[in-house]
Design a protein around this motif. Structure first.
Motif, PDB file in Angstrom:
ATOM      1  N   UNK A   1     -25.456 -14.944  13.519  1.00  0.00           N
ATOM      2  CA  UNK A   1     -25.516 -13.445  13.322  1.00  0.00           C
ATOM      3  C   UNK A   1     -24.598 -12.738  13.112  1.00  0.00           C
ATOM      4  N   UNK A   2     -24.376 -11.822  12.169  1.00  0.00           N
ATOM      5  CA  UNK A   2     -23.206 -10.893  11.963  1.00  0.00           C
ATOM      6  C   UNK A   2     -22.945 -10.100  13.002  1.00  0.00           C
ATOM      7  N   UNK A   3     -21.741 -10.057  13.350  1.00  0.00           N
ATOM      8  CA  UNK A   3     -21.179  -9.018  14.613  1.00  0.00           C
ATOM      9  C   UNK A   3     -19.891  -8.639  14.439  1.00  0.00           C
ATOM     10  N   UNK A   4     -19.729  -7.453  15.263  1.00  0.00           N
ATOM     11  CA  UNK A   4     -18.389  -6.865  15.189  1.00  0.00           C
ATOM     12  C   UNK A   4     -18.188  -6.661  16.490  1.00  0.00           C
ATOM     13  N   UNK A   5     -16.898  -7.029  16.811  1.00  0.00           N
ATOM     14  CA  UNK A   5     -16.620  -6.986  18.345  1.00  0.00           C
ATOM     15  C   UNK A   5     -15.024  -7.642  18.620  1.00  0.00           C
ATOM     16  N   UNK A   6     -14.783  -7.773  19.927  1.00  0.00           N
ATOM     17  CA  UNK A   6     -13.401  -8.429  20.471  1.00  0.00           C
ATOM     18  C   UNK A   6     -13.622  -9.848  20.338  1.00  0.00           C
TER      19      UNK A   6
ATOM     20  N   UNK B   1     -26.943 -23.436  15.018  1.00  0.00           N
ATOM     21  CA  UNK B   1     -27.655 -24.402  14.428  1.00  0.00           C
ATOM     22  C   UNK B   1     -28.759 -25.204  15.427  1.00  0.00           C
ATOM     23  N   UNK B   2     -28.121 -25.530  16.664  1.00  0.00           N
ATOM     24  CA  UNK B   2     -28.898 -26.282  17.683  1.00  0.00           C
ATOM     25  C   UNK B   2     -28.325 -26.003  18.949  1.00  0.00           C
ATOM     26  N   UNK B   3     -28.468 -26.514  20.156  1.00  0.00           N
ATOM     27  CA  UNK B   3     -28.062 -26.284  21.207  1.00  0.00           C
ATOM     28  C   UNK B   3     -26.461 -26.929  21.285  1.00  0.00           C
ATOM     29  N   UNK B   4     -26.296 -27.738  20.433  1.00  0.00           N
ATOM     30  CA  UNK B   4     -24.904 -28.287  20.701  1.00  0.00           C
ATOM     31  C   UNK B   4     -24.145 -27.953  19.471  1.00  0.00           C
ATOM     32  N   UNK B   5     -24.706 -27.378  18.274  1.00  0.00           N
ATOM     33  CA  UNK B   5     -23.714 -27.072  17.176  1.00  0.00           C
ATOM     34  C   UNK B   5     -23.471 -25.627  16.947  1.00  0.00           C
ATOM     35  N   UNK B   6     -22.494 -24.887  17.334  1.00  0.00           N
ATOM     36  CA  UNK B   6     -22.592 -23.586  17.423  1.00  0.00           C
ATOM     37  C   UNK B   6     -21.068 -23.255  16.450  1.00  0.00           C
ATOM     38  N   UNK B   7     -21.093 -22.390  15.285  1.00  0.00           N
ATOM     39  CA  UNK B   7     -20.051 -22.100  14.376  1.00  0.00           C
ATOM     40  C   UNK B   7     -19.817 -20.497  14.740  1.00  0.00           C
ATOM     41  N   UNK B   8     -18.526 -20.156  15.114  1.00  0.00           N
ATOM     42  CA  UNK B   8     -18.061 -18.875  15.146  1.00  0.00           C
ATOM     43  C   UNK B   8     -17.027 -18.507  14.006  1.00  0.00           C
ATOM     44  N   UNK B   9     -17.181 -17.935  12.826  1.00  0.00           N
ATOM     45  CA  UNK B   9     -16.325 -17.905  11.766  1.00  0.00           C
ATOM     46  C   UNK B   9     -16.298 -16.228  11.467  1.00  0.00           C
ATOM     47  N   UNK B  10     -15.220 -16.039  10.534  1.00  0.00           N
ATOM     48  CA  UNK B  10     -15.230 -14.755  10.115  1.00  0.00           C
ATOM     49  C   UNK B  10     -13.638 -14.039  10.221  1.00  0.00           C
ATOM     50  N   UNK B  11     -13.523 -13.168   9.593  1.00  0.00           N
ATOM     51  CA  UNK B  11     -12.154 -12.511   9.519  1.00  0.00           C
ATOM     52  C   UNK B  11     -11.565 -12.388  10.935  1.00  0.00           C
ATOM     53  N   UNK B  12     -12.228 -11.929  12.186  1.00  0.00           N
ATOM     54  CA  UNK B  12     -11.473 -11.718  13.474  1.00  0.00           C
ATOM     55  C   UNK B  12     -11.237 -13.038  13.908  1.00  0.00           C
ATOM     56  N   UNK B  13     -12.013 -14.223  13.585  1.00  0.00           N
ATOM     57  CA  UNK B  13     -11.706 -15.523  14.124  1.00  0.00           C
ATOM     58  C   UNK B  13     -10.431 -15.952  13.343  1.00  0.00           C
TER      59      UNK B  13
ATOM     60  N   UNK C   1     -28.470  -3.877  24.784  1.00  0.00           N
ATOM     61  CA  UNK C   1     -28.838  -5.146  24.707  1.00  0.00           C
ATOM     62  C   UNK C   1     -28.127  -5.992  23.946  1.00  0.00           C
ATOM     63  N   UNK C   2     -27.661  -5.335  22.573  1.00  0.00           N
ATOM     64  CA  UNK C   2     -26.969  -5.973  21.593  1.00  0.00           C
ATOM     65  C   UNK C   2     -25.584  -6.329  22.156  1.00  0.00           C
ATOM     66  N   UNK C   3     -24.897  -6.048  23.294  1.00  0.00           N
ATOM     67  CA  UNK C   3     -23.650  -6.140  23.669  1.00  0.00           C
ATOM     68  C   UNK C   3     -23.783  -7.552  24.501  1.00  0.00           C
ATOM     69  N   UNK C   4     -23.058  -8.446  23.938  1.00  0.00           N
ATOM     70  CA  UNK C   4     -23.052  -9.860  24.419  1.00  0.00           C
ATOM     71  C   UNK C   4     -21.629 -10.271  24.465  1.00  0.00           C
ATOM     72  N   UNK C   5     -21.517 -11.126  25.460  1.00  0.00           N
ATOM     73  CA  UNK C   5     -20.315 -11.504  25.973  1.00  0.00           C
ATOM     74  C   UNK C   5     -20.262 -13.158  25.916  1.00  0.00           C
TER      75      UNK C   5
ATOM     76  N   UNK D   1     -18.985 -14.099  12.588  1.00  0.00           N
ATOM     77  CA  UNK D   1     -20.427 -14.450  12.755  1.00  0.00           C
ATOM     78  C   UNK D   1     -20.527 -15.614  13.659  1.00  0.00           C
ATOM     79  N   UNK D   2     -21.807 -15.385  14.459  1.00  0.00           N
ATOM     80  CA  UNK D   2     -21.971 -16.642  15.502  1.00  0.00           C
ATOM     81  C   UNK D   2     -23.187 -17.124  14.834  1.00  0.00           C
ATOM     82  N   UNK D   3     -23.242 -18.540  14.621  1.00  0.00           N
ATOM     83  CA  UNK D   3     -24.192 -19.156  14.005  1.00  0.00           C
ATOM     84  C   UNK D   3     -24.604 -20.261  14.913  1.00  0.00           C
TER      85      UNK D   3
END
Length: 190
Positions: A1-6, A131-143, A57-61, A127-129
Motif C-alpha cells: 500500500x502506498x503511504x506517506x509518513x514517518x 505478500x503473506x503473513x511472513x513476507x512483508x516488504x517496505x520500500x520507497x524513497x523514505x526507506x 483510521x488510515x493512520x497506522x503505526x 510502500x508497505x506490501x
C-alpha cells in the motif's frame, strides 16, 4: 500500500558479537520494544481525548523486525489529500513529537538493559506490501533515506535525516514568524 509518513530505522549495536544466550536475551528486549510500539497507536486513540477520536483510521503505526533492526512506520494523511500546508505541518509535527516520546522511552529502557541502538528518522513516501503473513516488504524513497543515514551516527542515538531536518526547520521558521506572545507560548506547549 502506498503511504506517506514517518519512518524510523533502529539498529542495535554490538549484537553480531553475541553468543546464543546473549542473542536470546537481546531478542527478549527487542520483542518488548516491538510490543511497546504496537501499543502506541491504540494509546494515541484512547488517551488523547477528543483528538484521539478524530484520528483517521488510515493512520497506522507498524513495526517490522529483521535481525538486530526494527523499522517503525507511521502513516500520515496522503500528500494527495487536499490539506493546507500549515495543517499538514501541524499533523506531521504532532505525530513526530508523539512517536519521539515513545522512542526516547525505548532508548532509556535499552540503556537499563545495557543495550544501545542508533538509527534515523525520515518523513516521506514509502510502500508497505504484504505478500503473506511472513513476507512483508517496505520500500520507497523514505526507506532509502533512513537506510542511507542510520549508520551515520557512530554512537547510540537517533538522528533526523537531512530532508527531515529541513522539514523541521520550516516548522521552526513558521514559529519564528508568530508575533503573538500568547500564541508563541501555546506553540511551545505542543
Amino acid at each position: 500500500m502506498k503511504s506517506y509518513g514517518i519512518v524510523i530505522l533502529i539498529d542495535f549495536l554490538g549484537i553480531s558479537k553475541y553468543n546464543i544466550s546473549e542473542c536470546e536475551a537481546f531478542l527478549s528486549v527487542r520483542n518488548t520494544i516491538i510490543d511497546y510500539f504496537n501499543l502506541a497507536e491504540k494509546n494515541l486513540r484512547e488517551d488523547t481525548g477528543e483528538f484521539g477520536k478524530k484520528v483517521p483510521d488510515t493512520l497506522k503505526i507498524n513495526t517490522y523486525a529483521f535481525g538486530d533492526n526494527i523499522m517503525i512506520t507511521i502513516s500520515l494523511p496522503s500528500k494527495e489529500m487536499d490539506l493546507p500546508s500549515k495543517t499538514r505541518d501541524a499533523i506531521e509535527s504532532f505525530f513526530l513529537s508523539y512517536i519521539l516520546k515513545w522512542l526516547s522511552a525505548s532508548f532509556v529502557f535499552c540503556l537499563a538493559k545495557k543495550l544501545l541502538f542508533r538509527g534515523a528518522i525520515g518523513i516521506g513516501d514509502y510502500i508497505e506490501s504484504r505478500y503473506n503473513d511472513r513476507d512483508v516488504s517496505v520500500i520507497g524513497p523514505a526507506i532509502a533515506d533512513v537506510a542511507q543515514w542510520y549508520e551515520a551516527a557512530d554512537w547510540g542515538g537517533v538522528i533526523m535525516t537531512p530532508p527531515t531536518s529541513h522539514r523541521i526547520d520550516s516548522w521552526q521558521n513558521d514559529y519564528n514568524r508568530i508575533d503573538s506572545p500568547i500564541i508563541r507560548e501555546r506553540f511551545l506547549q505542543l
